[in-house]
Design an enzyme around this catalytic site. Structure first.
Site, PDB file in Angstrom:
ATOM      1  N   HIS A  84       1.581  -7.673   5.054  1.00 51.62           N
ATOM      2  CA  HIS A  84       1.335  -9.110   5.173  1.00 51.62           C
ATOM      3  C   HIS A  84       2.198  -9.618   6.321  1.00 51.62           C
ATOM      4  CE1 HIS A  84      -0.901  -9.296   1.354  1.00 51.62           C
ATOM      5  NE2 HIS A  84      -0.078  -8.331   0.976  1.00 51.62           N
ATOM      6  N   LEU A  85       1.534 -10.038   7.407  1.00 55.93           N
ATOM      7  CA  LEU A  85       2.281 -10.487   8.585  1.00 55.93           C
ATOM      8  C   LEU A  85       2.450 -12.004   8.614  1.00 55.93           C
ATOM      9  CD1 LEU A  85       0.917  -8.042  11.323  1.00 55.93           C
ATOM     10  CD2 LEU A  85       2.977  -7.842   9.919  1.00 55.93           C
ATOM     11  N   ARG A  86       1.800 -12.700   7.679  1.00 63.46           N
ATOM     12  CA  ARG A  86       2.035 -14.140   7.425  1.00 63.46           C
ATOM     13  C   ARG A  86       1.616 -15.070   8.547  1.00 63.46           C
ATOM     14  NH1 ARG A  86       2.261 -13.078   2.226  1.00 63.46           N
ATOM     15  NH2 ARG A  86       4.247 -12.286   1.453  1.00 63.46           N
ATOM     16  N   HIS A 130      -7.611  -5.627  -4.913  1.00 67.07           N
ATOM     17  CA  HIS A 130      -6.382  -5.932  -5.647  1.00 67.07           C
ATOM     18  C   HIS A 130      -6.807  -6.004  -7.117  1.00 67.07           C
ATOM     19  CE1 HIS A 130      -2.573  -8.562  -6.080  1.00 67.07           C
ATOM     20  NE2 HIS A 130      -3.115  -8.537  -7.288  1.00 67.07           N
ATOM     21  N   ASP A 164       2.690  -2.556   1.175  1.00 67.38           N
ATOM     22  CA  ASP A 164       2.446  -3.916   0.688  1.00 67.38           C
ATOM     23  C   ASP A 164       3.596  -4.825   1.148  1.00 67.38           C
ATOM     24  OD1 ASP A 164       1.403  -6.144  -0.485  1.00 67.38           O
ATOM     25  OD2 ASP A 164       1.659  -5.472  -2.552  1.00 67.38           O
TER      26      ASP A 164
END
Lengths: 457, 310
Positions: free
Chosen positions: A67-69, A184, A312
């Site tokens: 997750h690079l946001r 997920h 993750d």
């Protein structure tokens, strides 16, 4: 023309490249950014030598779940800081999840991520597109457009896809585009309000528990839909022994599914929540499970029922974590500790063979998403990581390149730290003081290696 | 320091000898409560802050009385009237209390583990006045004090706890504390309100109430949180009262000299019937008095009393 343009030799290391079956002392000959040969007794032909004696040389690692946001939550991480963290962790390619603000649910958003990644540095970023518009689970997002723009898979990760019918359509559509849906797996009702694994520890701590069956029933559903559609599903962050069993049986029947496990689920158990006295660093989704689950995951990796390790990587700001456990954000900043954790806690104790561990971090994940990474075979991009397996160092989150300092492993003494990451034969990361770098070795283009990303005040 | 930790976060963290010490000290405090003039100067100049993020009548009043009887200054902060309403984090509230120099902070909070969070961020002693569905150590200590006062001991007694065990911090602290002190703990409630692994905590779990009550020395009924029904955990309070409510018939399964306890506030006619709540076996009101004594004992022990012979 600098000296290294003629090529150079990474010499004296132990090469572990499961994809091409190499495990042993070997030199790696690199020129024009590509691997030209790997082997013992290569003619060095007066070429400059990078001495990596006593170190491991692995293909650059691949992480298909980060997750690079960016866009939207840049105070937690952005593409620049996240890819620097990746390089520091030995990763040369990452798949960026779609649950940004707004989500990556359009071709424009996919292009944005790719553009930012290109200007950020040499680590390759592969965008994962959202399955549904806004990741709301209601209407399919424009997956065809996103695929053309460069999305390599689709996922509403962060949220399960509640509707079986929606999941079926998503699988059919993604299958048509030749890419998997990353699922997920967590039944939203069984896990509602849950804060940790259901069991003795949740009872002791009075934290609402999430049964492993919340995952198992969704794994079962998705594998059934996979069989129905003939498309491929990739099960993200498998956490439970029961899910492993469902997966094992489905794969034996030939169901087209792959799966990943995270370092934290492979190493920690729900006891960590109690031992850390409710430290929100141990809050993660899916939750840390029991010792039996942990062991089953490691065995499944060794056996091949689980294809790869994915971090993750879920960076959060300290304000998101320095709160009551129930109010804290879920997730662990994982890119910079993955390799030493796996080495120290799975390879050294013998739960996972070195070759298999490397495969699970290189060719395994590359194959899941069909990415051109994960091997040092001649002709491949000269993406490699040099690893020191002798020197021990404690995890210090304040030294992370990632803005997310959220880790339950702070202070853990580990071995197996990456000391040099090359991408296209150029330096994407170097751990100062651990390996002497010759002057002729060039920094990878565009990477502001000098500028460590400071934690926001 | 007579107690090992600066804080009282849960019965989980307390040694049996510490529990013993608290109960013994509470006995002396109980004597003070019997006097006409209840104030002693022991904690003059010390400050006790009660920080309540959830509603409470008896716990808060009990702590404040306990502090006042020992001559400590008290300040009470409630979520509704404090900066919490303005979005202040617990971390910042902790810092504020820290620099103001509170000696003891009693906190009640809806999140399990919140007192641990606070305790690691302040020099003051933190006393858990109930955190989420985790622990309510002072309630369990006053329950144990009440039992011991009547039965002379805890070891070997059979204590039946009936109700919503899953969401009850009172049940958790009592199970942990009573098991530590050698009592036999039985818990009973509908399967949807029993958490897993109770046996591993040392309690025996029953989904029927009758066998749990058989031969019990103490029967403890828990408050049924009515919002649990909306979540579908039980069908109706009517059925709950019929299957699990403590009435005269059920109480008669326990020993003739059994005590009936309830942490309050009661739902009369649901978990406990008025005939027994107001009957001879009931020590429910005495629990409240004993609560003040136990909290005096804790404040006294935390603030350095008892260890140096003073």
């Amino acid at each position: 023309m600098s000296r290294s343009d003629r090529g150079f030799v990474v010499a004296g290391g132990t090469v572990v490249d499961p994809a091409s079956g190499v495990l042993g002392p070997a030199d790696v000959l690199i020129s024009e950014g590509r691997v030209r040969a790997v082997g013992g007794g290569l003619s060095r032909d007066g070429l400059p030598v990078l001495d990596v004696s006593g170190r491991l040389v692995l293909p650059g690692l691949v992480d298909i779940h980060v997750h690079l946001r960016e866009p939207g939550e840049e105070w937690k991480e952005d593409i620049a800081s996240g890819t620097r963290a990746a390089a520091a962790g030995g990763f040369v390619a990452v798949a960026a999840m779609a649950n940004t603000r707004p989500p990556i649910d359009s071709a424009a958003a996919v292009s944005f991520v790719l553009d930012r990644a290109r200007s950020a540095g040499p680590v390759r970023v592969y965008p994962v597109g959202a399955v549904t518009k806004g990741q709301k689970g209601e209407e399919l997002a424009e997956m065809g457009d996103m695929r053309q723009a460069g999305a390599v898979a689709f996922s509403d990760d962060g949220q399960p896809i509640r509707s079986a019918e929606m999941m079926r359509c998503a699988l059919q559509y993604a299958g048509m585009l030749g890419v998997p849906v990353i699922s997920h797996c967590q039944d939203p009702d069984l896990s509602a309000g849950g804060l940790m694994n259901l069991g003795l520890t949740s009872t002791r701590l009075g934290l609402r528990g999430i049964p492993t069956q919340a995952e198992e029933v969704m794994v079962y559903r998705d594998l059934a839909l996979c069989a129905l559609t003939g498309s491929r599903v990739h099960i993200a962050h498998v956490s439970a022994a029961d899910s492993v069993e469902v997966l094992r049986r489905a794969r034996a029947r030939g169901v087209n599914a792959t799966a990943e496990a995270t370092p934290h689920h492979l190493i920690l158990t729900d006891r960590a929540v109690e031992e850390s006295r409710f430290d929100a660093a141990t809050r993660v989704d899916p939750p840390l499970r029991s010792e039996a689950d942990r062991r089953a995951l490691a065995a499944a990796l060794q056996e091949g029922v689980i294809d790869c390790i994915a971090t993750d990587h879920a960076p959060h700001h300290r304000d998101d974590k320095e709160v009551e456990f129930a109010y804290a954000a879920s997730g662990i900043s994982g890119l910079e500790t993955a390799l030493p954790l796996i080495y120290t806690h799975l390879v050294v104790p013998g739960a996972l063979e070195l070759g298999r561990a490397v495969a699970c971090l290189t060719e395994g994940p590359a194959r899941v998403l069909g990415l051109p990474h994960g091997t040092l075979a001649p002709g491949a991009s000269a993406d490699l990581v040099v690893v020191d397996v002798e020197r021990e160092m404690a995890v210090d989150p304040m030294e992370f390149y990632s803005r997310g300092k959220n880790t339950p492993f702070a202070g853990w003494r580990l071995r197996g730290w990456p000391v040099l990451t090359l991408i296209g034969g150029a330096v994407a990361y170097h751990r100062p003081g651990w390996l002497k770098l010759p002057e002729w070795l060039e920094p990878a283009g565009g990477l502001g290696l000098a500028g460590r990303v400071a934690a926001p005040a | 320091m007579p107690l090992k930790s600066k804080d009282v976060l849960g019965l989980k963290e307390m040694e049996p000898s510490e529990i013993e010490l608290v109960l013994d000290t509470a006995a002396s405090m109980r004597d003070i409560l019997g006097r006409t003039i209840k104030k002693v100067p022991t904690l003059r100049g010390r400050t006790v802050v009660t920080l309540f993020y959830e509603a409470s009548t008896r716990t808060r009043a009990s702590f404040e009385l306990a502090a006042k009887y020992l001559s400590a200054d008290t300040i009470s902060v409630t979520a509704a009237t404090s900066s919490v309403q303005k979005g202040e984090t617990l971390k910042d509230t902790a810092r504020t209390l820290e620099v103001m120099g509170a000696d003891v902070v009693v906190m009640r909070h809806p999140a399990s583990g919140a007192c641990h969070f606070l305790a690691s961020r302040v020099r003051a002693s933190v006393v858990n006045g109930g955190d989420g569905t985790h622990e309510h150590p002072t309630q369990a200590l006053l329950d144990m004090f009440t039992i011991r006062r009547h039965k002379g001991r805890l070891k070997g007694l059979v204590v039946a706890i009936v109700g919503d065990i899953y969401h009850s911090r009172v049940a958790r602290s009592n199970i942990i504390g009573l098991v530590k002190m050698g009592a036999e703990v039985r818990v009973a409630g509908p399967a949807t309100l029993l958490p897993p692994c109770l046996e591993e905590l040392g309690a025996r779990a029953y989904s029927r109430v009758e066998p749990a009550l058989e031969g019990a020395d103490v029967v403890m009924a828990l408050r049924l949180q009515l919002e649990r029904q909306q979540r579908g955990l039980f069908p109706s309070t009517r059925e709950y009262a019929r299957l699990y409510g403590i009435d005269r018939n059920r109480l008669s399964l326990a020993r003739p000299d059994a005590l009936l306890m309830h942490p309050g506030p009661m739902n009369r006619g649901v978990e406990v019937c008025s005939y027994v709540a107001d009957g001879p076996a009931s020590v429910i009101e005495e629990q409240v008095t004993n609560g003040v004594a136990v909290r005096m004992a804790l404040l006294y022990l935390l603030l350095g009393g008892g260890g140096d012979g003073s």
